[in-house]
Design a protein around this motif. Structure first.
Motif, PDB file in Angstrom:
ATOM      1  N   PRO A   1       0.828  -1.213   0.000  1.00 48.07           N
ATOM      2  CA  PRO A   1       0.000   0.000   0.000  1.00 48.07           C
ATOM      3  C   PRO A   1       0.858   1.257   0.000  1.00 48.07           C
ATOM      4  O   PRO A   1       2.015   1.251   0.421  1.00 48.07           O
ATOM      5  N   SER A   2       0.282   2.360  -0.485  1.00 43.21           N
ATOM      6  CA  SER A   2       1.010   3.626  -0.542  1.00 43.21           C
ATOM      7  C   SER A   2       1.180   4.242   0.841  1.00 43.21           C
ATOM      8  O   SER A   2       2.095   5.041   1.065  1.00 43.21           O
ATOM      9  N   GLU A   3       0.312   3.885   1.791  1.00 40.82           N
ATOM     10  CA  GLU A   3       0.409   4.335   3.176  1.00 40.82           C
ATOM     11  C   GLU A   3       0.391   3.117   4.096  1.00 40.82           C
ATOM     12  O   GLU A   3      -0.003   2.028   3.683  1.00 40.82           O
ATOM     13  N   THR A   4       0.790   3.316   5.339  1.00 42.20           N
ATOM     14  CA  THR A   4       0.785   2.203   6.287  1.00 42.20           C
ATOM     15  C   THR A   4      -0.631   1.661   6.450  1.00 42.20           C
ATOM     16  O   THR A   4      -1.566   2.407   6.748  1.00 42.20           O
ATOM     17  N   ALA A   5      -0.784   0.369   6.224  1.00 38.62           N
ATOM     18  CA  ALA A   5      -2.097  -0.256   6.287  1.00 38.62           C
ATOM     19  C   ALA A   5      -1.915  -1.734   6.589  1.00 38.62           C
ATOM     20  O   ALA A   5      -0.799  -2.265   6.552  1.00 38.62           O
TER      21      ALA A   5
ATOM     22  N   LEU B   1      -2.106 -25.870   5.943  1.00 40.15           N
ATOM     23  CA  LEU B   1      -1.374 -25.074   4.970  1.00 40.15           C
ATOM     24  C   LEU B   1      -0.842 -23.816   5.631  1.00 40.15           C
ATOM     25  O   LEU B   1      -1.568 -23.139   6.374  1.00 40.15           O
ATOM     26  N   ASN B   2       0.427 -23.513   5.366  1.00 38.82           N
ATOM     27  CA  ASN B   2       1.048 -22.279   5.834  1.00 38.82           C
ATOM     28  C   ASN B   2       1.659 -21.554   4.640  1.00 38.82           C
ATOM     29  O   ASN B   2       2.327 -22.176   3.804  1.00 38.82           O
ATOM     30  N   ASP B   3       1.426 -20.254   4.561  1.00 40.07           N
ATOM     31  CA  ASP B   3       1.903 -19.471   3.423  1.00 40.07           C
ATOM     32  C   ASP B   3       2.406 -18.127   3.937  1.00 40.07           C
ATOM     33  O   ASP B   3       1.681 -17.418   4.643  1.00 40.07           O
ATOM     34  N   PHE B   4       3.653 -17.796   3.580  1.00 37.19           N
ATOM     35  CA  PHE B   4       4.245 -16.526   4.010  1.00 37.19           C
ATOM     36  C   PHE B   4       4.844 -15.815   2.803  1.00 37.19           C
ATOM     37  O   PHE B   4       5.494 -16.434   1.956  1.00 37.19           O
ATOM     38  N   VAL B   5       4.634 -14.506   2.738  1.00 35.03           N
ATOM     39  CA  VAL B   5       5.164 -13.681   1.662  1.00 35.03           C
ATOM     40  C   VAL B   5       5.733 -12.404   2.254  1.00 35.03           C
ATOM     41  O   VAL B   5       5.135 -11.798   3.160  1.00 35.03           O
ATOM     42  N   ALA B   6       6.879 -11.993   1.752  1.00 40.77           N
ATOM     43  CA  ALA B   6       7.482 -10.702   2.142  1.00 40.77           C
ATOM     44  C   ALA B   6       7.819  -9.937   0.867  1.00 40.77           C
ATOM     45  O   ALA B   6       8.325 -10.516  -0.103  1.00 40.77           O
ATOM     46  N   LYS B   7       7.543  -8.642   0.868  1.00 46.97           N
ATOM     47  CA  LYS B   7       7.849  -7.783  -0.268  1.00 46.97           C
ATOM     48  C   LYS B   7       8.593  -6.547   0.219  1.00 46.97           C
ATOM     49  O   LYS B   7       8.254  -5.972   1.267  1.00 46.97           O
ATOM     50  N   LEU B   8       9.589  -6.154  -0.531  1.00 43.07           N
ATOM     51  CA  LEU B   8      10.338  -4.933  -0.267  1.00 43.07           C
ATOM     52  C   LEU B   8      10.353  -4.084  -1.528  1.00 43.07           C
ATOM     53  O   LEU B   8      10.403  -4.619  -2.641  1.00 43.07           O
ATOM     54  N   ARG B   9      10.342  -2.749  -1.358  1.00 41.43           N
ATOM     55  CA  ARG B   9      10.338  -1.862  -2.518  1.00 41.43           C
ATOM     56  C   ARG B   9      11.257  -0.664  -2.279  1.00 41.43           C
ATOM     57  O   ARG B   9      11.314  -0.101  -1.184  1.00 41.43           O
TER      58      ARG B   9
ATOM     59  N   ARG C   1      10.877   6.620   0.074  1.00 39.41           N
ATOM     60  CA  ARG C   1      11.532   5.858  -0.987  1.00 39.41           C
ATOM     61  C   ARG C   1      11.578   4.356  -0.718  1.00 39.41           C
ATOM     62  O   ARG C   1      11.902   3.586  -1.621  1.00 39.41           O
ATOM     63  N   PHE C   2      11.276   3.945   0.513  1.00 37.23           N
ATOM     64  CA  PHE C   2      11.333   2.534   0.867  1.00 37.23           C
ATOM     65  C   PHE C   2       9.987   2.077   1.416  1.00 37.23           C
ATOM     66  O   PHE C   2       9.274   2.842   2.073  1.00 37.23           O
ATOM     67  N   GLY C   3       9.661   0.827   1.139  1.00 36.85           N
ATOM     68  CA  GLY C   3       8.420   0.274   1.650  1.00 36.85           C
ATOM     69  C   GLY C   3       8.476  -1.240   1.643  1.00 36.85           C
ATOM     70  O   GLY C   3       9.457  -1.855   1.208  1.00 36.85           O
ATOM     71  N   GLY C   4       7.403  -1.830   2.118  1.00 37.70           N
ATOM     72  CA  GLY C   4       7.375  -3.285   2.140  1.00 37.70           C
ATOM     73  C   GLY C   4       6.063  -3.813   2.668  1.00 37.70           C
ATOM     74  O   GLY C   4       5.157  -3.052   3.041  1.00 37.70           O
ATOM     75  N   LEU C   5       5.966  -5.128   2.691  1.00 36.11           N
ATOM     76  CA  LEU C   5       4.755  -5.798   3.153  1.00 36.11           C
ATOM     77  C   LEU C   5       5.137  -7.186   3.651  1.00 36.11           C
ATOM     78  O   LEU C   5       5.979  -7.859   3.052  1.00 36.11           O
ATOM     79  N   ILE C   6       4.514  -7.601   4.747  1.00 38.64           N
ATOM     80  CA  ILE C   6       4.652  -8.957   5.271  1.00 38.64           C
ATOM     81  C   ILE C   6       3.257  -9.556   5.365  1.00 38.64           C
ATOM     82  O   ILE C   6       2.328  -8.915   5.860  1.00 38.64           O
ATOM     83  N   GLU C   7       3.117 -10.803   4.892  1.00 33.81           N
ATOM     84  CA  GLU C   7       1.798 -11.434   4.839  1.00 33.81           C
ATOM     85  C   GLU C   7       1.916 -12.897   5.235  1.00 33.81           C
ATOM     86  O   GLU C   7       2.878 -13.581   4.868  1.00 33.81           O
ATOM     87  N   GLY C   8       0.929 -13.363   6.005  1.00 29.72           N
ATOM     88  CA  GLY C   8       0.918 -14.758   6.416  1.00 29.72           C
ATOM     89  C   GLY C   8      -0.476 -15.351   6.350  1.00 29.72           C
ATOM     90  O   GLY C   8      -1.471 -14.654   6.589  1.00 29.72           O
TER      91      GLY C   8
END
Length: 733
Positions: free
Chosen positions: A167-171, A224-232, A196-203
């Motif tokens: 997201p463009s803002e903390t959410a 089932l376990n699913d984890f995703v991390a994104k950095l920008r 300039r930096f952002g990211g997301l963690i999802e489980g």
């Protein structure tokens, strides 16, 4: 690595060199992401509406109406898409588009965020992995000439799953739900962007005890376990060129007590949710890893480049009953009288030692590559062009290292009597190297939108067979090498009749490459479509007719089709024609009032026939006569939904009619043992917005508690999900 691949990688990286003029001003990062990320098929509903062909975009709001965690239920609202349920939860879907076939998605292109997501999309596209639906933000479906852009499989179409964006803002969001049979869902994510930096963690965590009853007791569900991390990272606001770098990492594990063993006709009629004692040890464990690095750059005001490097790794072992004293489980359940002893043993009666053979279907996969899309905008006279030049360099592998264990049924339980050595049942590796290029131009000229394009696929395939006598990899029995290349042209045209109506048509070549070691020819077809699209205010409608004319239809022997052939073998089916009509309609009767009343309809009619006669050892075809209908393709599908929307509440009801279908090619009335009866399924969803951020919701799947057969493959009758109730809460911030 071949010279061809080295050259292709160099070409992929070349456009990133600073040889083009810089832009005069920085671009808004959020807008740039939508415009520049051309690796994704669409990226927005607006892109779908401009497509010169049939396409569909299921957005987040639509997904949240029912909050389905089963992709089968999500896709039933799209005309021209066929799904065959397997275990009732959507973990291993069987998806086809426009009659392309519904075995393990192996005749369509499946992507996540625009990147091929099958464990080995060229060497083994039917492998058992599908992204977790709970973490998807949107779903895109392309049919007709629009699928040429995605490749490599253009016979049916392309399915792209869009994961939760940064997201463009903390959410963030937290979704917790519990339901029937001990089911639980926990899904949450948090993310945001700074300057300039952002990211997301999802489980995601999903689990259930299952809805089937195992002889002697035990779970029939999954965990089932699913984890995703994104950095920008994004370039500075005053940078000469806007750039963005995204890193995506993912890990998915599954432990599922699932089986290929269905039921006989009599047992299904008596106890449709029974599981035989012979399947007590059946279990599949999987592990999936994903690594992805994506770069976006705006080289000039009219030139942009998207490049992504990716790698996936997938390991699985499905330990399951394979046969009894050499008789396949599908043969036993199809004729329990002839195989009375074998049937008695899988039902729990004492057997001789070594009578039941369970197979460790142990396989590992990887897929890796780099793909790049250069976009160039320019004008020629009164026509504006959006030219895309795409390149994909890809390599993948399937490694089979399997063995059989022998068991005795004793006192209703399976007892190990012979422990097989690893690699002594199947010991082989399939490799694929692929180079794909495509050029597509979207030309807007007055009321016309033209989309000519061409794709080139060059695939090198190798199958290496090792000795199963020792299970070692020091003795090569044989190595089979082959290659295939194909030029896949397509063109779509849309004419805008005023502001609300569009007429469109497209034609393209359908292509599906063979697998490693295959003696089959590539699958080829000529696919055409013609349609109308209308949209005004809250009303939208589409009507499409299509014809897919195959010069060679290919069938692939997999364990999921029954396995009474050599797994991996492919068969030429020759000429076939699949034609049909797709219609969709949506309208909100309360768009301007205090209560919204949205309704939607989606209808598909399909006629699919072989146009030549032949004999095949492929279980779903066998002896085919010209005019025979293709199996596992219902003539009619209908989805209808209606809802009520208040300021803080919602109520939705959806019905899905799935027409009768045959399980073996044929014509005329369908024999009872080869028929799956039609069924009408209802789903109900409710929601109440307690506060702006907090919602309570509920869902009932199969509201009328229909007992129905989903398939007769791979062995015996398989029941669909009974009435299932889910209650949950969702908190967004």
């Amino acid at each position: 690595m071949s010279t061809l691949l080295r050259t292709a990688i160099a070409l992929a990286l070349l456009p990133a060199a600073p040889v083009l003029a810089a832009t005069d001003a920085a671009t808004d990062p959020n807008q740039s992401l939508v415009r520049l990320d051309r690796v994704n098929v669409f990226g927005s509903r607006a892109e779908v509406e401009k497509t010169a062909g049939s396409a569909h975009y299921i957005d987040q709001a639509t997904l949240e109406r029912f909050n389905f965690r089963d992709v089968n239920r999500v896709l039933r609202q799209v005309p021209g898409v066929y799904v065959v349920e397997e275990e009732g939860f959507g973990l291993r879907p069987n998806i086809g588009i426009r009659g392309s076939g519904t075995d393990r998605n192996n005749r369509i292109t499946v992507m996540e965020d625009g990147v091929l997501i099958a464990p080995a999309p060229y060497a083994a596209p039917s492998a058992y992995y599908f992204p977790t639906m709970a973490r998807m933000h949107a779903v895109e479906i392309k049919k007709g000439a629009a699928s040429v852009q995605a490749g490599p499989r253009t016979t049916g179409g392309a399915l792209n799953l869009l994961s939760t964006p940064i997201p463009s803002e903390t959410a963030g969001e937290l979704d917790l739900a519990m339901g029937s049979n001990g089911s639980f869902l926990g899904h949450g994510w948090v993310g945001g962007m700074g300057e300039r930096f952002g990211g997301l963690i999802e489980g995601t965590r999903q689990q259930t005890d299952g809805f089937k009853t195992l002889d002697g007791g035990g779970d029939t569900g999954y965990e089932l376990n699913d984890f995703v991390a994104k950095l920008r990272w994004t370039s500075a606001p005053d940078a000469a060129r806007y750039q963005q770098v995204d890193l995506k990492l993912g890990r998915n594990t599954q432990d599922s007590d699932e089986t290929y063993l269905g039921l006989t006709e009599d047992d299904y009629a008596a106890t449709p949710f029974r599981r035989y004692a012979g399947s007590a040890l059946d279990n599949i464990q999987t592990r999936h890893k994903l690594y992805e690095l994506r770069h976006l750059i705006e080289l000039t005001d009219s030139i942009d480049l998207t490049t992504v490097a990716y790698r996936t790794e997938f390991q699985r072992n499905w330990f399951k009953l394979n046969d009894v004293q050499g008789v396949s489980i599908s043969s036993i359940l199809a004729d329990p009288a002839t195989y009375a002893d074998q049937y008695a043993w899988i039902s729990g009666e004492d057997s001789p030692a070594d009578a039941l053979r369970l197979r460790n279907n142990n396989r590992s996969y990887y897929a890796q590559g780099i793909q790049s899309v250069l976009g160039v905008g320019f004008d020629t006279g009164e026509a504006s062009h959006d030219l895309e030049i795409g390149l994909r360099v890809h390599r993948d592998q399937e490694d089979r290292y399997q063995n059989d264990d022998r068991f005795q049924m004793l006192g209703g339980e399976l007892v190990l009597t012979t422990d097989g050595a690893p690699g002594t049942q199947d010991n082989r590796v399939g490799d694929a190297e692929a180079l794909a290029l495509y050029v597509q131009d979207t030309i807007e000229w007055g009321n016309w939108i033209l989309t000519p394009g061409v794709r080139y696929e060059q695939v090198d395939l190798t199958r290496t067979n090792y000795s199963t006598a020792t299970g070692q990899r020091d003795v090569v029995l044989s190595r089979v090498e082959s290659d295939v290349d194909a030029l896949i042209p397509g063109i779509g045209a849309t004419y805008l009749v005023g502001d609300n109506l569009a007429v469109f048509a497209s034609v393209h070549r359908g292509f599906n490459p063979p697998g490693p070691g295959s003696n089959a020819e590539p699958e080829e077809s000529v696919n055409t479509e013609f349609g109308l699209r209308y949209g005004r205010d809250s009303l939208s409608a589409e009507l499409v007719g299509f014809v897919n004319d195959y010069s060679n239809l290919v069938g692939t022997c997999t364990a999921s089709t029954g396995g009474n052939c050599n797994i991996g073998d492919q068969f030429d089916g020759g000429e076939a024609r699949i034609q049909g009509i797709e219609a969709s309609l949506s309208y909100d009767f309360g768009a301007n009032g205090p209560v919204g009343i949205p309704v939607a309809l989606a209808y598909t009619w399909t006629d699919a026939q072989f146009r030549n006669s032949f004999s095949s050892s492929f279980e779903e075809w066998e002896d085919v006569q010209s005019g025979d209908n293709l199996p596992y393709l219902p003539e009619q599908l209908l989805h209808a939904s209606a809802g009520l929307r208040g300021e803080r509440w919602r109520l939705d009801l959806a019905g899905n009619y799935i027409g009768e279908m045959r399980t073996l090619a044929g014509q005329g009335s369908v024999p009872a043992g080869q028929r799956i009866d039609s069924v009408l399924l209802w789903d109900l969803a409710v929601g109440f917005q307690v506060t702006e951020r907090f919602e309570l919701y509920g869902r009932v799947e199969n509201l009328s508690d229909e007992t129905y057969v989903t398939a007769r493959r791979p062995a015996g009758l398989r029941p669909g999900l009974p009435r299932t109730t889910v209650l949950g809460l969702r908190y967004k911030f």
